[in-house]
Design a protein around this motif. Structure first.
Motif, PDB file in Angstrom:
ATOM      1  N   CYS A  81       0.427   1.421   6.874  1.00  0.00           N
ATOM      2  CA  CYS A  81       0.377   0.146   6.161  1.00  0.00           C
ATOM      3  C   CYS A  81      -0.898  -0.567   6.594  1.00  0.00           C
ATOM      4  O   CYS A  81      -1.057  -0.893   7.770  1.00  0.00           O
ATOM      5  CB  CYS A  81       1.594  -0.704   6.478  1.00  0.00           C
ATOM      6  N   LEU A  87       3.971   7.225   7.712  1.00  0.00           N
ATOM      7  CA  LEU A  87       3.605   6.165   6.792  1.00  0.00           C
ATOM      8  C   LEU A  87       2.586   5.247   7.445  1.00  0.00           C
ATOM      9  O   LEU A  87       2.644   4.994   8.652  1.00  0.00           O
ATOM     10  CB  LEU A  87       4.820   5.355   6.380  1.00  0.00           C
ATOM     11  N   TYR A 141       8.959  -0.069   2.512  1.00  0.00           N
ATOM     12  CA  TYR A 141       8.124  -1.251   2.381  1.00  0.00           C
ATOM     13  C   TYR A 141       7.640  -1.723   3.745  1.00  0.00           C
ATOM     14  O   TYR A 141       8.409  -1.757   4.708  1.00  0.00           O
ATOM     15  CB  TYR A 141       8.893  -2.396   1.735  1.00  0.00           C
ATOM     16  N   THR A 181       6.188   2.636  -0.787  1.00  0.00           N
ATOM     17  CA  THR A 181       5.801   4.030  -0.958  1.00  0.00           C
ATOM     18  C   THR A 181       7.074   4.877  -0.943  1.00  0.00           C
ATOM     19  O   THR A 181       7.973   4.651  -0.135  1.00  0.00           O
ATOM     20  CB  THR A 181       4.810   4.482   0.133  1.00  0.00           C
ATOM     21  N   GLN A 182       7.146   5.821  -1.859  1.00  0.00           N
ATOM     22  CA  GLN A 182       8.356   6.621  -2.025  1.00  0.00           C
ATOM     23  C   GLN A 182       8.413   7.743  -1.001  1.00  0.00           C
ATOM     24  O   GLN A 182       7.446   8.488  -0.828  1.00  0.00           O
ATOM     25  CB  GLN A 182       8.409   7.213  -3.428  1.00  0.00           C
ATOM     26  N   VAL A 229      12.460   4.000  -1.097  1.00  0.00           N
ATOM     27  CA  VAL A 229      11.134   3.395  -1.130  1.00  0.00           C
ATOM     28  C   VAL A 229      10.975   2.602   0.167  1.00  0.00           C
ATOM     29  O   VAL A 229      11.840   1.785   0.506  1.00  0.00           O
ATOM     30  CB  VAL A 229      10.958   2.472  -2.344  1.00  0.00           C
ATOM     31  N   GLN A 234       3.845  -3.063  -1.736  1.00  0.00           N
ATOM     32  CA  GLN A 234       4.454  -2.580  -2.966  1.00  0.00           C
ATOM     33  C   GLN A 234       5.403  -1.419  -2.738  1.00  0.00           C
ATOM     34  O   GLN A 234       6.205  -1.088  -3.624  1.00  0.00           O
ATOM     35  CB  GLN A 234       3.369  -2.172  -3.953  1.00  0.00           C
ATOM     36  N   GLY A 250       3.716   8.290   1.824  1.00  0.00           N
ATOM     37  CA  GLY A 250       4.991   8.793   1.350  1.00  0.00           C
ATOM     38  C   GLY A 250       4.836  10.127   0.643  1.00  0.00           C
ATOM     39  O   GLY A 250       3.729  10.595   0.390  1.00  0.00           O
ATOM     40  N   GLU A 258       0.889   0.207   1.514  1.00  0.00           N
ATOM     41  CA  GLU A 258       1.495   1.356   2.184  1.00  0.00           C
ATOM     42  C   GLU A 258       0.938   2.664   1.622  1.00  0.00           C
ATOM     43  O   GLU A 258       0.526   2.722   0.460  1.00  0.00           O
ATOM     44  CB  GLU A 258       3.013   1.363   1.993  1.00  0.00           C
ATOM     45  N   SER A 259       0.966   3.693   2.448  1.00  0.00           N
ATOM     46  CA  SER A 259       0.584   5.031   2.010  1.00  0.00           C
ATOM     47  C   SER A 259       1.286   6.046   2.896  1.00  0.00           C
ATOM     48  O   SER A 259       1.850   5.688   3.940  1.00  0.00           O
ATOM     49  CB  SER A 259      -0.933   5.231   2.080  1.00  0.00           C
TER      50      SER A 259
END
Length: 124
Positions: free
Chosen positions: A22, A20, A95, A118-119, A93, A116, A9, A6-7
């Protein structure tokens, strides 16, 4: 095996937007349903959105309907979650998850692979 990353955040003010992403690798393909879940501190993981392998079926949690949109590329290797009108209660977070049976589900138990996380932090 499928790997999910993921990216996208970050920190945003209430009312703002984030997108977001994924990225899936490994034994990927459009046969997987892809979903998004989130977990806030002290709370259980909850369903956010999902899309079936065909893209013809999408599912949303009531709390995000009308604000979040899930989409994916034709190859099935990338899924996005466009989040608009963000609220402080969206802080968590996030997912990404893949369901090899392809139907999509609101239940975390139906998913076989997880990223994993992303916040996402929404300030008031």
């Amino acid at each position: 095996q499928v790997q999910l990353v993921e990216s996208g955040g970050g920190l945003v003010q209430a009312g703002g937007s984030l997108r977001l992403s994924c990225a899936a690798s490994g034994r990927t393909g459009s046969s997987y349903a892809l979903g998004w879940f989130r977990q806030a501190p002290g709370k259980e993981r909850e369903f956010v959105a999902a899309m079936s392998w065909s893209g013809s079926n999408t599912y949303y949690a009531d709390s995000v309907k009308g604000r979040f949109t899930i989409s994916r590329d034709n190859a099935g290797n990338t899924v996005w979650l466009q989040m608009n009108s963000l609220k402080p209660e969206d802080t968590a977070v996030y997912y990404c998850a893949a369901d090899r049976w392809g139907l999509g589900s609101k239940s975390a138990n139906e998913y076989d692979y997880w990223g994993q996380g992303t916040q996402v932090t929404v300030s008031s």
